[in-house]
Design an enzyme around this catalytic site. Sequence first.
Site, short mmCIF file in Angstrom:
data_model
loop_
_atom_site.label_atom_id
_atom_site.label_comp_id
_atom_site.label_asym_id
_atom_site.label_seq_id
_atom_site.Cartn_x
_atom_site.Cartn_y
_atom_site.Cartn_z
N GLY A 1 4.49 -1.31 -1.94
CA GLY A 1 5.50 -0.52 -2.89
C GLY A 1 4.77 -0.74 -4.21
N ARG B 1 1.49 2.99 2.89
CA ARG B 1 1.79 2.12 3.99
C ARG B 1 1.24 2.30 5.24
NH1 ARG B 1 5.64 -1.35 1.77
NH2 ARG B 1 7.10 -0.36 0.19
N GLY C 1 1.74 -7.00 -0.93
CA GLY C 1 2.80 -7.72 -0.53
C GLY C 1 2.41 -8.63 0.67
N ASP C 2 3.31 -8.91 1.49
CA ASP C 2 3.30 -9.78 2.48
C ASP C 2 2.49 -9.08 3.53
OD1 ASP C 2 5.59 -8.14 2.47
OD2 ASP C 2 6.62 -9.15 4.05
N ASP D 1 9.59 -8.64 -5.28
CA ASP D 1 10.82 -9.38 -4.70
C ASP D 1 10.47 -10.73 -4.90
OD1 ASP D 1 11.70 -6.81 -3.82
OD2 ASP D 1 11.74 -7.47 -1.87
N GLU E 1 19.09 -5.14 -2.20
CA GLU E 1 19.13 -3.92 -1.22
C GLU E 1 19.25 -4.52 0.30
OE1 GLU E 1 15.41 -2.12 -1.07
OE2 GLU E 1 14.21 -3.64 -1.87
N ILE F 1 12.59 0.77 -11.98
CA ILE F 1 12.04 -0.59 -12.14
C ILE F 1 10.60 -0.70 -11.90
CG2 ILE F 1 12.26 -2.90 -11.91
CD1 ILE F 1 15.24 -2.64 -11.93
N ARG F 2 10.58 -0.28 -10.66
CA ARG F 2 9.20 -0.41 -10.21
C ARG F 2 7.80 0.39 -10.70
NH1 ARG F 2 8.66 -2.40 -4.92
NH2 ARG F 2 10.40 -2.39 -3.62
P1 ATP Z 1 5.62 -4.55 -0.16
O1 ATP Z 1 6.58 -4.81 1.16
O2 ATP Z 1 5.76 -5.73 -1.39
O3 ATP Z 1 5.98 -3.21 -0.77
P2 ATP Z 1 3.60 -5.03 1.46
O4 ATP Z 1 2.13 -5.39 1.54
O5 ATP Z 1 4.41 -5.96 2.51
O6 ATP Z 1 4.25 -4.67 -0.02
P3 ATP Z 1 3.61 -3.07 3.61
O7 ATP Z 1 3.52 -1.58 3.61
O8 ATP Z 1 4.36 -3.66 4.58
O9 ATP Z 1 3.48 -3.49 2.09
O10 ATP Z 1 2.09 -3.28 4.10
C1 ATP Z 1 0.96 -3.07 3.51
C2 ATP Z 1 -0.17 -2.84 4.56
O11 ATP Z 1 -0.62 -3.99 5.43
C3 ATP Z 1 -0.15 -1.71 5.20
O12 ATP Z 1 -1.19 -0.90 5.49
C4 ATP Z 1 0.20 -2.09 6.75
O13 ATP Z 1 -0.23 -1.67 7.82
C5 ATP Z 1 -0.59 -3.75 6.82
N1 ATP Z 1 0.03 -4.77 7.67
C6 ATP Z 1 1.30 -5.38 7.45
N2 ATP Z 1 1.43 -6.00 8.32
C7 ATP Z 1 0.35 -6.35 9.00
C8 ATP Z 1 -0.10 -7.40 9.92
N3 ATP Z 1 0.54 -8.03 10.52
N4 ATP Z 1 -1.33 -7.33 10.13
C9 ATP Z 1 -2.43 -6.35 9.59
N5 ATP Z 1 -1.82 -5.42 8.77
C10 ATP Z 1 -0.61 -5.54 8.52
MG MG Z 2 6.53 -6.16 2.31
#
Ligand code: ATP
Ligand code: MG
Length: 477
Positions: free
Chosen positions: A105, A160, A185-186, A216, A315, A373-374
């Site tokens: 995000g 994503r 992110g994570d 977050d 949320e 906000i984002r």
């Molecule tokens: P946020 O949740 O803060 O918006 P995020 O980095 O967690 O950010 P996600 O859309 O969940 O956003 O993940 C970003 C990318 O990381 C995606 O392309 C997703 O496929 C990949 N990804 C998520 N989890 C894994 C995993 N365990 N192993 C490999 N790739 C992953």
């Molecule tokens: Mg995330």
Amino acid sequence: NASSVSLADAAYVKISEGDFGYVLDDVPHLVDHLPDAPTYPNPLQDHPAYSTVKQYFVNEDDTVPQKVVVQKNSRRGVHFRRAGPRQKVYFESDEVKACIVTCGGLCPGLNTVIRELVCGLAHMYNNGYKGFYSSNYLTLTPKSVDDIHKRGGTVLGTSRGGHDTKKIVDNIQDRGINQVYIIGGDGTQKGAYEIFKEIRKRGLKVSVAGIPKTIDNDIAIIDKSFGFDTAVEEAQRAIDSAHVEACSAENGIGLVKLMGRYSGFIAMYATLASRDVDCCLIPESPFYMDGEGGLLQYVERRLKENKHMVIVVAEGAGQDLIAKSLSTSEQQDASGNKLLLDIGLWLTHKIKDHFKSKKMEMTIKYIDPTYMIRAIPSNASDNVYCTLLAHSAIHGAMAGYSFTVGNVNGRHAYIPFYRVTSTRNKVKITDRMWARLLSSTNQPSFLSQKDIDEAKENDRTANKPPLPTGLSHHVAN
Ligand code: ATP
Ligand code: MG
């Protein structure tokens, strides 16, 4: 298998006796350095800006402890490598071929990080993990990124899903990229860890630098993620509007939904900062609606006392309550994240129904400022933080490390990926900060003794550091 331990590992193991770095339970784990020692002198030594600094280069053995307060007779705990420029670097400046990718995000500060990475380096590329194998690459120059930090969003685009480790590393290899900067992110950091493992498996000389992006503030180990301050500040505007709406009506309620899928930091800090909030609901603290001590009873009481009230809800709060009442099945986004049900809308209906049945006049105004906000640019303090994070990431990548960068107890550190991906940073409802919030809003805690005991037990077990996975070839016995 000691024979698989590289030179850097050996040096590392030597200094890892006791509690240093990635030594957990006295087993030395993966070091995050490329196989050979860096050999090139750091070109920064000739930079005029650095001649005034007393000790510019960071000593290789400097570490940042995870725990600042250490109780009597207890071990000092885990340390991380201190971030910063090294005397020797792994890559010569003109052989660096770096790429930058942003995933997940939007978060204020993304463009600042990109700008500072580019201004510290040269040719770069881009758009969620899919961007690695799209033909849509963007070449970035200091000139092209000059004013992007004044804009929200990410100039690189983001998405994503679409993470295919092998395809990503094929592209890194084919394009001769030797430094990969991954902002996300994570989920993104987990993806970065997979990329890093694949790169090591193939024996490529590529540094992977993760820069945690999470509005977050839910990334483990680090003090704070960039964009969080900006989000809390911007959330004040939504709370102020909710307060004005609430005050302007007989029995007015202003309800604001803020970000926080699993961690309620934005809601908690926005509430503490505002002082106009009468109730803050976060995912970590279960609550209930009906009966003695429930939310509806509290709302009724506040309206009787004060004629208006403001509620802030994260949320991710109350998801179990909605799921139960709507009996819906779970849905996921492209990255496999659980799609949340709208707690704000659900609460609005519940509260309205309650007062209708009591034949009590009331008005409720629901505000969801999430995407506003984002999308804003980062504030001054986040801009400074983003700049320092980008610089630390560059210094680490130049020295041949692969890591997630972040502030640990106020000092920048290089943290192994698995440390930040295996747990999540959450509001501890057994901590002083949450107690401060409860005393500032005067809301009920909604917790039974059983909930409190459970939370304390969770805190105790969460203190055990995680182990790396799938890296047995890097572990010396
Ligand atoms: P946020 O949740 O803060 O918006 P995020 O980095 O967690 O950010 P996600 O859309 O969940 O956003 O993940 C970003 C990318 O990381 C995606 O392309 C997703 O496929 C990949 N990804 C998520 N989890 C894994 C995993 N365990 N192993 C490999 N790739 C992953
Ligand atoms: Mg995330």
